[in-house]
Design an enzyme around this catalytic site. Structure first.
Site, PDB file in Angstrom:
ATOM      1  N   CYS A 262       0.818  -1.225   0.000  1.00 29.00           N
ATOM      2  CA  CYS A 262       0.000   0.000   0.000  1.00 29.00           C
ATOM      3  C   CYS A 262       0.845   1.266   0.000  1.00 29.00           C
ATOM      4  CB  CYS A 262      -0.874   0.049   1.256  1.00 29.00           C
ATOM      5  SG  CYS A 262      -1.826  -1.385   1.541  1.00 29.00           S
TER       6      CYS A 262
HETATM    7  N1  SAJ Z   1       7.093   2.177   8.298  1.00 33.14           N
HETATM    8  C1  SAJ Z   1       8.089   3.070   8.659  1.00 33.14           C
HETATM    9  N2  SAJ Z   1       7.818   4.016   9.599  1.00 33.14           N
HETATM   10  C2  SAJ Z   1       6.587   4.122  10.169  1.00 33.14           C
HETATM   11  C3  SAJ Z   1       5.579   3.209   9.784  1.00 33.14           C
HETATM   12  C4  SAJ Z   1       5.855   2.240   8.850  1.00 33.14           C
HETATM   13  O1  SAJ Z   1       9.216   3.004   8.164  1.00 33.14           O
HETATM   14  O2  SAJ Z   1       6.413   4.986  11.028  1.00 33.14           O
HETATM   15  C5  SAJ Z   1       7.374   1.186   7.263  1.00 33.14           C
HETATM   16  C6  SAJ Z   1       7.156  -0.244   7.718  1.00 33.14           C
HETATM   17  O3  SAJ Z   1       8.354  -0.809   8.207  1.00 33.14           O
HETATM   18  C7  SAJ Z   1       6.709  -0.936   6.429  1.00 33.14           C
HETATM   19  C8  SAJ Z   1       6.004   0.167   5.648  1.00 33.14           C
HETATM   20  O4  SAJ Z   1       6.444   1.405   6.220  1.00 33.14           O
HETATM   21  O5  SAJ Z   1       7.821  -1.378   5.679  1.00 33.14           O
HETATM   22  C9  SAJ Z   1       4.492   0.085   5.705  1.00 33.14           C
HETATM   23  O6  SAJ Z   1       4.166  -0.071   7.054  1.00 33.14           O
HETATM   24  P1  SAJ Z   1       2.615  -0.010   7.535  1.00 33.14           P
HETATM   25  O7  SAJ Z   1       2.609  -0.124   9.021  1.00 33.14           O
HETATM   26  O8  SAJ Z   1       1.974   1.175   6.940  1.00 33.14           O
HETATM   27  O9  SAJ Z   1       2.031  -1.359   7.008  1.00 33.14           O
HETATM   28  P2  SAJ Z   1       1.091  -1.661   5.781  1.00 33.14           P
HETATM   29  O10 SAJ Z   1       1.787  -1.553   4.501  1.00 33.14           O
HETATM   30  O11 SAJ Z   1       0.472  -2.969   6.115  1.00 33.14           O
HETATM   31  O12 SAJ Z   1       0.029  -0.509   5.827  1.00 33.14           O
HETATM   32  C10 SAJ Z   1      -1.271  -0.810   6.222  1.00 33.14           C
HETATM   33  C11 SAJ Z   1      -2.079   0.128   5.409  1.00 33.14           C
HETATM   34  N3  SAJ Z   1      -3.448  -0.317   5.332  1.00 33.14           N
HETATM   35  C12 SAJ Z   1      -4.095  -0.111   4.155  1.00 33.14           C
HETATM   36  O13 SAJ Z   1      -3.602   0.415   3.198  1.00 33.14           O
HETATM   37  C13 SAJ Z   1      -5.476  -0.580   4.101  1.00 33.14           C
HETATM   38  C14 SAJ Z   1      -2.046   1.534   5.980  1.00 33.14           C
HETATM   39  O14 SAJ Z   1      -3.144   2.301   5.468  1.00 33.14           O
HETATM   40  C15 SAJ Z   1      -2.153   1.561   7.456  1.00 33.14           C
HETATM   41  O15 SAJ Z   1      -1.963   2.928   7.897  1.00 33.14           O
HETATM   42  C16 SAJ Z   1      -1.064   0.710   8.054  1.00 33.14           C
HETATM   43  O16 SAJ Z   1      -1.350  -0.615   7.624  1.00 33.14           O
HETATM   44  C17 SAJ Z   1      -1.054   0.790   9.574  1.00 33.14           C
HETATM   45  O17 SAJ Z   1      -1.668   1.711  10.124  1.00 33.14           O
HETATM   46  O18 SAJ Z   1      -0.349  -0.031  10.153  1.00 33.14           O
END
Ligand code: SAJ
Length: 426
Positions: A262
């Site tokens: 995403c």
């Molecule tokens: N990450 C960072 N720093 C942060 C947060 C995440 O480097 O502060 C990195 C993570 O390591 C990862 C990537 O970004 O590699 C994405 O992390 P994520 O926690 O956003 O995980 P996702 O990809 O599963 O995002 C989902 C998304 N859900 C949908 O698109 C429906 C996102 O909208 C959500 O905000 C996110 O989960 C969430 O809140 O955890």
């Protein structure tokens, strides 16, 4: 005689479609699942939880999902949910081929009056420019013989609190009837609100900005991490301090980069779409460039620390802890770890790779073997198994440098053990 259940088809049974199919089947719907992947279909027939989410384990025994191998079986359905992938290609162009082909499958196998809801993440305009024409070409009249809506998915893999049941939604359609049908359907299966948007484009745009918001905020702290590394300021502590402000601040955390299906993908949908109007989303592009630079930055940190012990990447035995893009799941999509591994291999590093959720991607059997075989370690996924490892194990195995790509280890403790520690911005 019990009233016959309304039939719902879910096209695409991945981490979005499968939970939705299970949830709908727990309500007053008879669900038909359709997917090109035969292995998925046979696992669903065996009653397997193919996404591994715990809350699905509770629901699965109570439901039956009809596997529709023959797409003509879908004809009996009145509601079609399209939940197929919308990846970007190597040039970061949105690949909408799956949405197009799913729309064609539905347009061929529906009856008059059906509701079609696209859940896949798409950029503003896709329902008008890609989905609607497919149905019109088949002779369906949007708003009369077919209703087309968008209700973007918000699944968060591995999240134990928010899941398909309780995450609020937005929904948009081409017409009032379609919008009402969509809101009624989702309100009948969710324990959450469904906000009707004024247009279908608003619904498409809402999901894109949710995830672009996250990408730019992560880029913000990643840029700060690089700057504060040069100033000797611990960015993680600074963010923790800023986060004590109870309003108008939302912490994000620097890391080895941004992966997943995403966050690193969705902004490109907007960037590419806006180009059609000669608009350049410079801010979004710069954020993407900063986040895409973090895997290389992680390697630069390693090289600097190796120089301190008069070593280089070439010929050094390097432990890689984690390959998945996110903790406690085994998902490689857009994983920054893959970019770190690729570059370290090119530099001649001898890598001992271990991810407990991705055994096929590991070249050593377990964590102990990584520590035994490695001189230095780079942590690229904050799996709980790594966080629970006593730090003395690193010292006892002679690890001399730890690069913490998720800033998830105890810096002070590691340094007290005589190991060189470097995090991202700390
Ligand atoms: N990450 C960072 N720093 C942060 C947060 C995440 O480097 O502060 C990195 C993570 O390591 C990862 C990537 O970004 O590699 C994405 O992390 P994520 O926690 O956003 O995980 P996702 O990809 O599963 O995002 C989902 C998304 N859900 C949908 O698109 C429906 C996102 O909208 C959500 O905000 C996110 O989960 C969430 O809140 O955890």
């Amino acid at each position: 005689m019990s009233q016959e259940k309304q039939k719902v088809a879910v096209i695409g049974l991945g981490y979005v479609g499968f939970p939705l199919a299970v949830l709908a089947a727990t309500k007053d719907y008879e669900v038909f699942g359709y997917d090109k992947d035969e292995e998925k279909l046979s696992r669903i027939e065996k009653g397997e939880n193919i996404v591994g989410e715990e809350y699905i384990d509770e629901l699965l025994p109570k439901v039956k999902i009809n596997v529709a191998r023959d797409e003509t079986n879908l004809k009996q359905c009145k509601i079609f949910i399209i939940a197929v992938p919308t990846p970007v290609d190597e040039k970061y162009y949105p690949d909408l081929s799956f949405v197009r082909s799913a729309s064609e499958t539905v347009a061929k196998n529906m009856e008059s009056g059906a509701l079609v809801v696209v859940e896949s993440t798409i950029n503003p305009g896709v329902c008008e420019e890609i989905v609607k024409p497919v149905f019109e070409k088949k002779g369906w009249e949007v708003g009369k013989t077919v209703y087309i809506s968008h209700c973007p998915e918000r699944i968060n893999p591995g999240d134990s609190k928010w899941n398909v049941r309780n995450i609020p939604r937005v929904a948009g359609s081409f017409d009032e009837i379609g919008l009402k049908k969509t809101v009624d359907f989702y309100e009948s299966i969710l324990d959450a609100t469904v906000m009707p948007m004024k247009t279908i484009r608003e619904a498409e745009a809402a999901k894109i900005i949710e995830n672009s918001f996250r990408d730019v905020n992560i880029a913000f702290v990643n840029e700060l991490a690089k700057s504060f590394d040069l100033m000797g300021i611990d960015i993680v502590n600074v963010i923790r301090g800023a986060a004590t402000k109870p309003f108008a601040f939302m912490p994000h955390w620097p890391s080895r980069g941004v992966g997943g299906h995403c966050i690193p993908v969705d902004p490109y949908y907007l960037i590419e779409k806006a180009k059609e109007n000669d608009f350049d989303h410079r801010f979004l592009r710069n954020a993407r460039a900063i986040n895409n630079s973090m895997p290389h930055y992680t390697i630069e940190l390693l090289q600097n620390k190796l120089n301190e012990i008069e070593k280089s990447v070439k010929g050094t035995s390097i432990g890689i802890l984690g390959v998945s893009y996110k903790a406690n799941v085994g998902d490689l999509r857009e994983s920054p770890a893959l970019k770190v591994i690729e570059e370290l291999e090119k530099l001649g590093g001898r890598l001992n790779i271990f991810d407990p959720y991705l055994p096929k991607y590991s070249n050593v059997k377990n964590l102990d073997e990584v520590l035994e075989k490695s001189e230095v370690v780079v942590l690229l996924t904050n799996h709980s198994q790594f966080l629970n490892l006593p730090l003395e194990n690193f010292r006892d195995n002679g690890i001399r440098v730890i690069i913490d790509g998720l800033n998830c280890l105890d810096k002070e403790k590691i340094e007290s053990l005589g190991i060189i520690y470097k995090g991202i911005g700390r």
